[in-house]
Design an enzyme around this catalytic site. Structure first.
Site, PDB file in Angstrom:
ATOM      1  N   LYS A 147       0.851  -1.218   0.160  1.00  0.00           N
ATOM      2  CA  LYS A 147       0.134  -0.029  -0.170  1.00  0.00           C
ATOM      3  C   LYS A 147       0.866   0.945   0.037  1.00  0.00           C
ATOM      4  O   LYS A 147       1.341   1.886   0.878  1.00  0.00           O
ATOM      5  CB  LYS A 147      -1.096   0.015   1.138  1.00  0.00           C
ATOM      6  CG  LYS A 147      -2.153   0.828   1.048  1.00  0.00           C
ATOM      7  CD  LYS A 147      -3.246   0.622   2.025  1.00  0.00           C
ATOM      8  CE  LYS A 147      -4.347   1.728   2.172  1.00  0.00           C
ATOM      9  NZ  LYS A 147      -5.205   1.578   1.046  1.00  0.00           N
TER      10      LYS A 147
HETATM   11  N1  PPE Z   1      -7.614  -1.455  -3.455  1.00  0.00           N
HETATM   12  C1  PPE Z   1      -6.842  -0.039  -3.334  1.00  0.00           C
HETATM   13  C2  PPE Z   1      -6.257   0.214  -4.172  1.00  0.00           C
HETATM   14  C3  PPE Z   1      -7.572   0.592  -2.092  1.00  0.00           C
HETATM   15  O1  PPE Z   1      -6.854   1.845  -1.833  1.00  0.00           O
HETATM   16  C4  PPE Z   1      -8.209  -0.156  -1.112  1.00  0.00           C
HETATM   17  C5  PPE Z   1      -8.165   0.601   0.326  1.00  0.00           C
HETATM   18  C6  PPE Z   1      -8.590  -1.463  -1.142  1.00  0.00           C
HETATM   19  C7  PPE Z   1      -8.267  -1.901  -2.340  1.00  0.00           C
HETATM   20  C8  PPE Z   1      -9.179  -2.027  -0.091  1.00  0.00           C
HETATM   21  O2  PPE Z   1      -8.338  -2.399   1.058  1.00  0.00           O
HETATM   22  P1  PPE Z   1      -8.975  -2.603   2.544  1.00  0.00           P
HETATM   23  O3  PPE Z   1      -9.114  -1.178   3.083  1.00  0.00           O
HETATM   24  O4  PPE Z   1      -7.695  -3.031   2.996  1.00  0.00           O
HETATM   25  O5  PPE Z   1     -10.329  -3.372   2.404  1.00  0.00           O
HETATM   26  N2  PPE Z   1      -8.194   2.130   0.151  1.00  0.00           N
HETATM   27  C9  PPE Z   1      -8.131   2.831   1.385  1.00  0.00           C
HETATM   28  C10 PPE Z   1      -7.605   4.339   0.929  1.00  0.00           C
HETATM   29  C11 PPE Z   1      -8.706   5.319   0.371  1.00  0.00           C
HETATM   30  C12 PPE Z   1      -8.503   6.442   0.424  1.00  0.00           C
HETATM   31  O6  PPE Z   1      -8.741   7.373  -0.491  1.00  0.00           O
HETATM   32  O7  PPE Z   1      -7.310   6.911   0.955  1.00  0.00           O
HETATM   33  C13 PPE Z   1      -9.013   2.772   2.347  1.00  0.00           C
HETATM   34  O8  PPE Z   1     -10.140   2.412   1.975  1.00  0.00           O
HETATM   35  O9  PPE Z   1      -8.735   3.007   3.507  1.00  0.00           O
END
Ligand code: PPE
Length: 325
Positions: free
Chosen positions: A159
């Site tokens: 991330k």
């Molecule tokens: N893919 C991406 C690219 C992504 O950024 C997130 C979370 C996910 C999948 C889902 O991951 P999880 O939160 O572990 O279920 N995106 C984070 C950032 C959003 C933002 O705008 O900043 C979030 O949801 O916290």
């Protein structure tokens, strides 16, 4: 939307006032995108304020750092304690928590290894990510003209802030065309993920989601949904998904910490299923709500912020049958 300020931010081991949480303009991260972060939610459940899957998020932060040779100067236990203390000091209820690790001010040039590693944790109130009524009505999204970077160029498993430059292109394009979000395809043209969410689709009662090899972040909400679906008796298949499968799906939804579980009602202006929230999506949303709204904790995903609720949680845990794995 402006970030609602809180009193304090945890920065390199100390709590500093919100206004004083500054960095130097020559910090490595600003020039070369050397930062890694998490997004975590705390919920005001009926049994107290609880952070959702805190240890899993911190572990992913550690994984992201490892891929880029960043030595985290704190243990995961220290970061966990700092997070809980941050929520208490800011008197936060339901909120969004943002741990951030970055290469700070020290040397210039691409080789980052001599720059100091800085760690920050902030938290604030953050409502629904994809619009106020998105959970009830679903969202209209598109397939982006931008491709997700190849796993061997920018590993989606980390991330990393740099990955979000691609996400920004996707989101800007989607917003310009009036969509709530954009889905990306991977380098082979198969379904990958949204700019900030993983994606699931339902066809004939089976749930499908792309595998890690499709340049996706290993989402914690994604892992949550897989487990909840299996316990609901819904078959889950992780497989390469061609774009066209989206348009003929009975249901589609997005998952993410910020987005939680958001139903999709159309893609590229093509209605998905009946154009309303489908039964599989609804069943999974309800199971998710039993944890985040009611504070049920059969999978031990909740860390209660206040000790009295934590004790109550432990008592319940030991008297519950855990049938998760
Ligand atoms: N893919 C991406 C690219 C992504 O950024 C997130 C979370 C996910 C999948 C889902 O991951 P999880 O939160 O572990 O279920 N995106 C984070 C950032 C959003 C933002 O705008 O900043 C979030 O949801 O916290």
């Amino acid at each position: 939307m402006p970030i609602p300020k809180t009193r304090t931010i945890w920065m390199n081991g100390r709590f500093v006032p919100w206004e004083k949480a500054h960095v130097h303009v020559l910090s490595h991260a600003l020039h070369y995108a050397s930062s890694w972060f998490e997004g975590i939610r705390a919920y005001a459940t009926k049994r107290g304020i609880a952070v959702f899957r805190l240890q899993d998020h911190l572990r992913r932060l550690q994984d992201s750092c490892k891929m880029y040779a960043v030595e985290l100067p704190y243990t995961l236990e220290e970061l966990e304690r700092a997070t809980l203390e941050l929520l208490r000091r800011n008197r936060l209820g339901a909120c969004y928590i943002r741990p951030l690790v970055f290469r700070g001010y020290g040397e210039m040039g691409v080789l980052p290894l001599n720059c100091p590693v800085e760690v920050v944790i902030a938290a604030w109130q953050w409502g629904r990510y994809l619009g106020e009524d998105s959970a009830e009505r679903g969202v209209d999204i598109c397939v982006s003209s931008w491709t997700r970077p190849s796993n061997n160029a920018l590993p989606a498993m980390a991330k990393a802030a740099a990955n979000y430059l691609n996400s920004q292109l996707v989101k800007i394009e989607a917003a310009r065309h009036g969509y709530a979000e954009g889905l990306t395809l991977d380098e082979h043209g198969n379904l990958s993920e949204g700019s900030g969410e993983n994606v699931f689709l339902v066809r004939d009662g089976t749930l499908y989601t792309p595998p890690l090899a499709a340049s996706i972040l290993p989402g914690i909400t994604r892992a949550t949904v897989v487990e909840l679906a299996r316990d609901e008796g819904i078959p889950v298949v992780e497989q390469i998904i061609p774009r066209a499968m989206l348009y003929v799906a009975d249901e589609v939804f997005l998952t993410g910490t910020a987005a939680e579980i958001t139903p999709v009602r159309s893609i590229d202006r093509i209605a998905i299923g009946s154009g309303t929230v489908g039964p599989v999506t609804r069943a999974i949303m309800e199971r998710f709500a039993r944890i985040t709204r009611d504070g049920e904790d059969p999978y031990q995903w909740l860390t209660f912020v206040n000790k009295s609720s934590a004790r109550a949680s432990k008592r319940t845990r030991s008297s519950q049958t855990v049938n998760s794995k």
